[in-house]
Design an enzyme around this catalytic site. Structure first.
Site, short mmCIF file in Angstrom:
data_model
loop_
_atom_site.label_atom_id
_atom_site.label_comp_id
_atom_site.label_asym_id
_atom_site.label_seq_id
_atom_site.Cartn_x
_atom_site.Cartn_y
_atom_site.Cartn_z
N GLN A 100 0.85 -1.19 0.00
CA GLN A 100 0.00 0.00 0.00
C GLN A 100 0.88 1.24 0.00
O GLN A 100 0.40 2.36 -0.17
CB GLN A 100 -0.89 0.04 1.25
N HIS A 118 -1.25 1.21 -4.50
CA HIS A 118 -1.76 2.59 -4.35
C HIS A 118 -0.93 3.58 -5.15
O HIS A 118 -1.04 4.78 -4.95
CB HIS A 118 -1.80 2.98 -2.87
N CYS A 126 -0.56 13.06 -16.20
CA CYS A 126 -1.37 14.26 -16.46
C CYS A 126 -2.82 13.96 -16.07
O CYS A 126 -3.37 12.90 -16.38
CB CYS A 126 -1.31 14.62 -17.95
N CYS A 129 -4.79 14.64 -19.80
CA CYS A 129 -4.61 13.91 -21.07
C CYS A 129 -4.07 12.52 -20.72
O CYS A 129 -3.71 12.27 -19.58
CB CYS A 129 -3.66 14.67 -22.02
N CYS A 151 -0.17 18.89 -23.04
CA CYS A 151 -1.51 19.45 -23.31
C CYS A 151 -1.76 20.74 -22.53
O CYS A 151 -2.83 21.34 -22.63
CB CYS A 151 -2.59 18.41 -22.95
N THR A 193 0.20 -2.65 8.79
CA THR A 193 -1.00 -2.06 8.21
C THR A 193 -2.15 -2.14 9.20
O THR A 193 -2.34 -3.14 9.89
CB THR A 193 -1.39 -2.75 6.88
C1 BV8 Z 1 -11.78 1.99 -3.95
C2 BV8 Z 1 -2.54 6.70 -1.60
C3 BV8 Z 1 -13.42 1.33 -5.47
C4 BV8 Z 1 -2.60 8.01 -0.98
C5 BV8 Z 1 -4.07 5.41 -0.33
C6 BV8 Z 1 -16.52 6.12 0.37
C7 BV8 Z 1 -16.33 6.58 -0.93
C8 BV8 Z 1 -15.41 5.98 -1.79
C9 BV8 Z 1 -14.66 4.90 -1.34
C10 BV8 Z 1 -14.86 4.48 -0.04
C11 BV8 Z 1 -15.78 5.05 0.81
N1 BV8 Z 1 -15.74 4.40 2.01
C12 BV8 Z 1 -14.82 3.42 1.94
C13 BV8 Z 1 -14.29 3.45 0.71
C14 BV8 Z 1 -13.26 2.61 0.21
C15 BV8 Z 1 -11.94 3.30 0.49
C16 BV8 Z 1 -11.54 2.96 1.92
O1 BV8 Z 1 -11.18 1.85 2.19
N2 BV8 Z 1 -11.65 3.98 2.79
C17 BV8 Z 1 -11.30 3.76 4.18
C18 BV8 Z 1 -10.68 5.04 4.75
C19 BV8 Z 1 -12.57 3.36 4.91
N3 BV8 Z 1 -11.00 2.74 -0.45
C20 BV8 Z 1 -10.80 3.39 -1.58
O2 BV8 Z 1 -11.27 4.48 -1.85
C21 BV8 Z 1 -9.94 2.62 -2.57
N4 BV8 Z 1 -10.60 2.58 -3.83
O3 BV8 Z 1 -12.39 1.50 -3.05
O4 BV8 Z 1 -12.22 2.00 -5.25
C22 BV8 Z 1 -14.42 2.37 -5.75
C23 BV8 Z 1 -14.10 3.42 -6.59
C24 BV8 Z 1 -15.08 4.37 -6.87
C25 BV8 Z 1 -16.32 4.28 -6.28
C26 BV8 Z 1 -16.60 3.22 -5.40
C27 BV8 Z 1 -15.64 2.27 -5.14
C28 BV8 Z 1 -8.63 3.35 -2.76
C29 BV8 Z 1 -7.80 3.19 -1.52
C30 BV8 Z 1 -6.43 3.77 -1.78
C31 BV8 Z 1 -6.35 5.13 -1.12
N5 BV8 Z 1 -4.99 5.61 -1.25
N6 BV8 Z 1 -2.84 5.77 -0.55
C32 BV8 Z 1 -1.27 8.28 -0.37
O5 BV8 Z 1 -0.68 7.38 0.25
O6 BV8 Z 1 -0.87 9.42 -0.53
S1 BV8 Z 1 -4.41 4.61 1.10
C33 BV8 Z 1 -3.41 5.24 2.31
O7 BV8 Z 1 -3.88 4.69 3.51
C34 BV8 Z 1 -1.93 4.85 2.24
O8 BV8 Z 1 -1.68 4.01 1.14
C35 BV8 Z 1 -1.67 4.06 3.48
O9 BV8 Z 1 -0.89 2.95 3.25
C36 BV8 Z 1 -3.04 3.65 3.81
C37 BV8 Z 1 -3.26 3.50 5.31
O10 BV8 Z 1 -3.16 2.28 5.53
P1 BV8 Z 1 -1.87 1.68 6.28
O11 BV8 Z 1 -0.80 1.48 5.28
O12 BV8 Z 1 -2.40 0.53 7.03
O13 BV8 Z 1 -1.33 2.79 7.24
P2 BV8 Z 1 -1.87 3.20 8.67
O14 BV8 Z 1 -1.14 4.43 9.06
O15 BV8 Z 1 -3.37 3.21 8.63
O16 BV8 Z 1 -1.45 2.00 9.65
C38 BV8 Z 1 -0.11 1.80 9.95
C39 BV8 Z 1 -0.08 0.60 10.87
O17 BV8 Z 1 1.28 0.29 11.12
C40 BV8 Z 1 -0.74 0.86 12.21
O18 BV8 Z 1 -1.62 -0.20 12.50
C41 BV8 Z 1 0.42 0.86 13.21
O19 BV8 Z 1 0.08 0.19 14.41
C42 BV8 Z 1 1.45 0.04 12.49
N7 BV8 Z 1 2.83 0.44 12.77
C43 BV8 Z 1 3.32 1.69 12.99
N8 BV8 Z 1 4.66 1.62 13.17
C44 BV8 Z 1 5.01 0.31 13.03
C45 BV8 Z 1 3.85 -0.44 12.78
N9 BV8 Z 1 3.87 -1.78 12.61
C46 BV8 Z 1 5.07 -2.40 12.68
N10 BV8 Z 1 6.23 -1.75 12.92
C47 BV8 Z 1 6.23 -0.40 13.11
N11 BV8 Z 1 7.40 0.25 13.36
ZN ZN Z 2 -1.57 16.49 -20.47
#
Ligand code: BV8
Ligand code: ZN
Length: 247
Positions: A100, A118, A126, A129, A151, A193
Site C-alpha cells: 500500500q 496505491h 497528467c 490527457c 496538453c 498495516t
Molecule cells: C476503492 C494513496 C473502489 C494516498 C491510499 C466512500 C467513498 C469511496 C470509497 C470508499 C468510501 N468508504 C470506503 C471506501 C473505500 C476506500 C476505503 O477503504 N476507505 C477507508 C478510509 C474506509 N477505499 C478506496 O477508496 C480505494 N478505492 O475503493 O475503489 C471504488 C471506486 C469508486 C467508487 C466506489 C468504489 C482506494 C484506496 C487507496 C487510497 N490511497 N494511498 C497516499 O498514500 O498518498 S491509502 C493510504 O492509507 C496509504 O496508502 C496508506 O498505506 C493507507 C493507510 O493504511 P496503512 O498502510 O495501514 O497505514 P496506517 O497508518 O493506517 O497503519 C499503519 C499501521 O502500522 C498501524 O496499525 C500501526 O500500528 C502500524 N505500525 C506503525 N509503526 C510500526 C507499525 N507496525 C510495525 N512496525 C512499526 N514500526
Molecule cells: Zn496532459
C-alpha cells in the site's frame, strides 16, 4: 515479546503473498497515515488524497505530495524491507509482495515481484490527457501546480486516491498468483498495516479462501486482526527478519 519468534516454515512448495502498509516504512522514519490520525495540516487525509481534493485545490494537494517526496527522498530501506527482498530471492516465482506504500522503499531494497497497489510517489501523470505516467521526483515549490508540457493541463501524482479504482492489472496479478498457488501451501503475511483501507484490507479474506495460513505483524492490533491465524505484535523491522529466517 519478539525473542521467541519462530521462523515461518517455508518448504520448497510454499507460496508467500505479502502485504505491507505504512508501518513497514515507519521503521525507516516515514510517518504513517495513522500517526497523523488521518490528518495532515488540519485536513482529513481522505480529503487531500482524493480527486475531489485535487479539483478543489490542486496546489494544496501538490504541497502535500511535494512534502512527502522531499521526506521519502531522505530515508532508506530498513531490515523489514530487506527481509522481504531476501525472501523473494529465496522463493522467486513463489513470492509476491503487494504494498500500500507509495514511497518506493521496497524497490530500493531490491524487491522486484512487487505490486504497488496505491501507486508511486515518485511518478507523475497528467490529470487532463492520457500521456503515460513518467518518473518525477520533483518536490514543487509551494502553491505551484506543474503544467503538462503536452496538453497544458495539470500534472498529478501517479497515486490511487480515496474513491479511485485500483489498477485492474494489479488486482489481476494478485489473483493470478493465488490461482498459481492452488494445491500448494500458501502463506499470507501482512505487516505494518491498520487494515482500514480497502480493497487491501480484504486481501487476508481472499487468501484464506485459497487456504492460506495468515500472519499479521503489527505494532498494535489492527482493525482486521481477528481475520488472521497468527498476530505477532512488534516492530516490523525487528520481527520480519526473525519471522522470515533472514540470515
Ligand atoms: C476503492 C494513496 C473502489 C494516498 C491510499 C466512500 C467513498 C469511496 C470509497 C470508499 C468510501 N468508504 C470506503 C471506501 C473505500 C476506500 C476505503 O477503504 N476507505 C477507508 C478510509 C474506509 N477505499 C478506496 O477508496 C480505494 N478505492 O475503493 O475503489 C471504488 C471506486 C469508486 C467508487 C466506489 C468504489 C482506494 C484506496 C487507496 C487510497 N490511497 N494511498 C497516499 O498514500 O498518498 S491509502 C493510504 O492509507 C496509504 O496508502 C496508506 O498505506 C493507507 C493507510 O493504511 P496503512 O498502510 O495501514 O497505514 P496506517 O497508518 O493506517 O497503519 C499503519 C499501521 O502500522 C498501524 O496499525 C500501526 O500500528 C502500524 N505500525 C506503525 N509503526 C510500526 C507499525 N507496525 C510495525 N512496525 C512499526 N514500526
Ligand atoms: Zn496532459
Amino acid at each position: 515479546m519478539t525473542s521467541e519468534i519462530e521462523p515461518i516454515a517455508l518448504d520448497e512448495r510454499t507460496f508467500v503473498l505479502a502485504l505491507t502498509g505504512a508501518g513497514v516504512s515507519a521503521e525507516s522514519g516515514v510517518p504513517t497515515f495513522r500517526d497523523s490520525n488521518g490528518l495532515w495540516e488540519q485536513h482529513r487525509f481522505e480529503d487531500v488524497a482524493s480527486p475531489e481534493g485535487f479539483r478543489a485545490d490542486p496546489a494544496l494537494v501538490w504541497r502535500f505530495y511535494s512534502q512527502r517526496r522531499a521526506g521519502a527522498a531522505k530515508v532508506a530501506p530498513n531490515p523489514g524491507h530487506v527481509a522481504l527482498a531476501e525472501l523473494e530471492a529465496r522463493l522467486g516465482e513463489r513470492f509476491l509482495l503487494a504494498t500500500q506504500n507509495v514511497d518506493g522503499l521496497h524497490r530500493r531494497a531490491g524487491s522486484e515481484r512487487l505490486v504497488e497497489m496505491h501507486g508511486q510517489l515518485f511518478t507523475s501523470r497528467c490529470a487532463d490527457c492520457d500521456r503515460a505516467p513518467f518518473p518525477d521526483a520533483r518536490a514543487y515549490p509551494d502553491g505551484h501546480v506543474p503544467p503538462c508540457d503536452e496538453c497544458g493541463g495539470r500534472l498529478r501524482p501517479h497515486i490511487v486516491w480515496f474513491g479511485e479504482m485500483l489498477d485492474p492489472k494489479d488486482l489481476q496479478r494478485i489473483n493470478d498468483f493465488l490461482e498459481r498457488a492452488r494445491g500448494n501451501k500458501l502463506v499470507f503475511l501482512a505487516a505494518g498495516t491498520s487494515g482500514q483501507v480497502y480493497p487491501a484490507a480484504g486481501l487476508v479474506s481472499v487468501a484464506r479462501m485459497y487456504g492460506a495460513q495468515s500472519f499479521l505483524v503489527n505494532a498494535d492490533p489492527a482493525e482486521n486482526t481477528a481475520a488472521f491465524d497468527h498476530f505477532i505484535q512488534g516492530r516490523s523491522g525487528v520481527v520480519l527478519p526473525k519471522l522470515l529466517g533472514s540470515r
